[in-house]
Design a protein around this motif. Sequence first.
Motif, short mmCIF file in Angstrom:
data_model
loop_
_atom_site.label_atom_id
_atom_site.label_comp_id
_atom_site.label_asym_id
_atom_site.label_seq_id
_atom_site.Cartn_x
_atom_site.Cartn_y
_atom_site.Cartn_z
N GLY A 1 0.84 -1.18 0.00
CA GLY A 1 0.00 0.00 0.00
C GLY A 1 0.88 1.23 0.00
N TYR A 2 0.38 2.31 0.57
CA TYR A 2 1.18 3.53 0.62
C TYR A 2 0.94 4.25 1.93
CZ TYR A 2 -3.16 5.93 -0.85
OH TYR A 2 -4.44 6.40 -0.93
N ILE B 1 4.51 10.92 -0.19
CA ILE B 1 3.79 9.65 -0.14
C ILE B 1 4.71 8.56 -0.68
CG2 ILE B 1 1.83 8.34 -1.08
CD1 ILE B 1 0.30 11.02 -1.10
N HIS B 2 4.83 7.48 0.08
CA HIS B 2 5.76 6.40 -0.24
C HIS B 2 5.01 5.07 -0.36
CE1 HIS B 2 8.88 9.21 1.18
NE2 HIS B 2 8.07 9.43 2.20
N GLY B 3 5.50 4.18 -1.20
CA GLY B 3 5.00 2.82 -1.22
C GLY B 3 5.61 2.03 -0.08
N PHE B 4 4.93 0.97 0.34
CA PHE B 4 5.51 0.10 1.37
C PHE B 4 5.16 -1.35 1.11
CE2 PHE B 4 1.33 0.70 3.37
CZ PHE B 4 1.04 -0.58 3.83
N LEU B 5 6.02 -2.21 1.63
CA LEU B 5 5.78 -3.65 1.70
C LEU B 5 5.90 -4.06 3.16
CD1 LEU B 5 5.59 -6.57 0.54
CD2 LEU B 5 8.09 -6.51 0.34
N ARG B 6 4.86 -4.71 3.67
CA ARG B 6 4.92 -5.29 5.01
C ARG B 6 5.02 -6.80 4.86
NH1 ARG B 6 1.86 -7.82 9.06
NH2 ARG B 6 2.31 -7.09 11.19
N ASP C 1 10.23 4.13 -3.35
CA ASP C 1 9.74 5.26 -4.15
C ASP C 1 10.15 5.06 -5.60
OD1 ASP C 1 8.73 7.31 -2.07
OD2 ASP C 1 10.71 6.76 -1.32
N GLY C 2 9.33 5.59 -6.50
CA GLY C 2 9.69 5.61 -7.90
C GLY C 2 10.80 6.61 -8.16
N PRO C 3 11.49 6.49 -9.30
CA PRO C 3 12.57 7.42 -9.61
C PRO C 3 12.07 8.86 -9.73
CG PRO C 3 12.03 6.02 -11.51
CD PRO C 3 11.31 5.46 -10.34
N ASP C 4 12.71 9.75 -8.98
CA ASP C 4 12.35 11.19 -8.97
C ASP C 4 10.89 11.41 -8.57
OD1 ASP C 4 14.94 11.93 -9.95
OD2 ASP C 4 14.29 11.36 -11.97
N THR D 1 7.50 12.24 -6.56
CA THR D 1 6.94 13.07 -5.49
C THR D 1 5.88 12.30 -4.71
OG1 THR D 1 5.33 13.98 -7.06
CG2 THR D 1 7.37 15.22 -6.74
N ALA D 2 5.37 11.21 -5.29
CA ALA D 2 4.40 10.35 -4.61
C ALA D 2 4.43 8.98 -5.28
CB ALA D 2 3.00 10.94 -4.68
N THR D 3 4.37 7.92 -4.46
CA THR D 3 4.39 6.55 -4.97
C THR D 3 3.24 5.78 -4.35
OG1 THR D 3 6.81 6.60 -5.20
CG2 THR D 3 5.75 4.43 -5.15
N TYR D 4 2.41 5.18 -5.21
CA TYR D 4 1.22 4.46 -4.76
C TYR D 4 1.35 2.99 -5.15
CZ TYR D 4 -0.79 9.13 -4.28
OH TYR D 4 -1.02 10.43 -3.93
N ALA D 5 1.64 2.12 -4.17
CA ALA D 5 1.67 0.68 -4.41
C ALA D 5 0.25 0.14 -4.33
CB ALA D 5 2.58 0.00 -3.38
N TRP D 6 -0.20 -0.56 -5.36
CA TRP D 6 -1.63 -0.86 -5.49
C TRP D 6 -1.98 -2.33 -5.38
CZ3 TRP D 6 -3.72 3.70 -5.08
CH2 TRP D 6 -5.10 3.86 -5.27
N SER D 7 -1.08 -3.23 -5.81
CA SER D 7 -1.43 -4.64 -5.87
C SER D 7 -0.17 -5.49 -5.77
CB SER D 7 -2.17 -4.93 -7.19
OG SER D 7 -2.53 -6.29 -7.31
N ILE D 8 -0.26 -6.62 -5.08
CA ILE D 8 0.88 -7.54 -4.93
C ILE D 8 0.44 -8.94 -5.29
CG2 ILE D 8 0.41 -7.86 -2.44
CD1 ILE D 8 3.47 -8.15 -2.06
N ASN D 9 1.28 -9.66 -6.06
CA ASN D 9 0.92 -11.02 -6.45
C ASN D 9 1.59 -12.05 -5.55
OD1 ASN D 9 3.53 -11.38 -7.43
ND2 ASN D 9 2.92 -11.50 -9.59
#
Length: 344
Positions: free
Chosen positions: A66-67, A74-79, A89-92, A94-102
């Motif tokens: 999630g994020y 805003i950063h993405g995270f993995l728990r 974070d994505g390159p450069d 300002t906000a990263t939204y992690a949406w789905s994990i397989n």
Amino acid sequence: MIANRSALALLSLVTNRKQVAMLCLAQCMLLSLCALAEEATIISFDPPGSRQTIPLSINAGGSVTGYYSDGIAIHGFLRTPDGSFIAFDGPDATATYAWSINSAGWIAGYFYARQMSHGFLRAPDGRFIAFDPPGSTGTTPQSINSAGMVTGYYSGAHGTLHGFLRDADGAITSFDPGSSTSTRPSSINSAGEITGFYVDSAQLYHGFVRAPDGAFTTFVARPGQNTQPASINSAGEVTGTYGPSNSSQAFLRTADGIITTFAPKHSTSVVPCSVNDAGRITGFYVDPRGNLHGFVRSRDGAVAIFGPPSVTFIFPFSINDSGEITGYYQASVFTTSHGFLLSP
């Protein structure tokens, strides 16, 4: 499976009806369920430094993505299942939204850089792959399946939204149902079937299922009612909402097209977000007082309700095949959001 994020928008529709219920909840505090037939617990969590945590997806192994906001970006995270966190974070960005994990730990989402959103894949070893469909002015991946196929939508000429499928080898296919003026895929299953919705020229929302060969099946849950599918499982079962957004109702569509509507007791609006391969559906509903409650609906139609005591917002977004659920909650409209993991 991943939810349709129109669920996030419902928060703004119900906040004016909320009663203040202040409650201080500590990070990683163990919470008990209000009601579930089986023994279950909810664990609260936040990445280090988080001021707002939004988990969106859980895989078969119990990893959550999630994020979160640290108040600056805003950063993405993995728990991971052991409770440790990895921020990215994505390159450069300002906000990263992690949406789905397989199931293999690949994460799909999008990030903003130079005022444009770009799709990304994050490999289990941390490698970061950015991508955009040709002609995209903004890319928004929504779901990744076990084969590494990603679906979502992008903005093309004149701001029109189109669906896309990115194969595991990086090839990207754009698609739209025939009468679409705007297409928003929401979920892809293990077979490569995609569900989502599109808008026609009369501004009616239609559900669709796109087969692996590219053929479309379109449907509405009820004639003349907006229909917004959120999630599809490996059996081709689709769940989502129909009706007005501020009083939406829930449906389940089987692979052969049979549609069943459902609602927990005393609900004024229902938002199913995810269906697993056992046919269990999770989401939330609004009661007459404007409070939000989590629910799990079993394949036989039985509905169980859950939520920590005195919490007035809970948003369950994703359920895996073990029945683990992730999402976020708030004690009231004035408090921050915290992630949670329900373990049956």
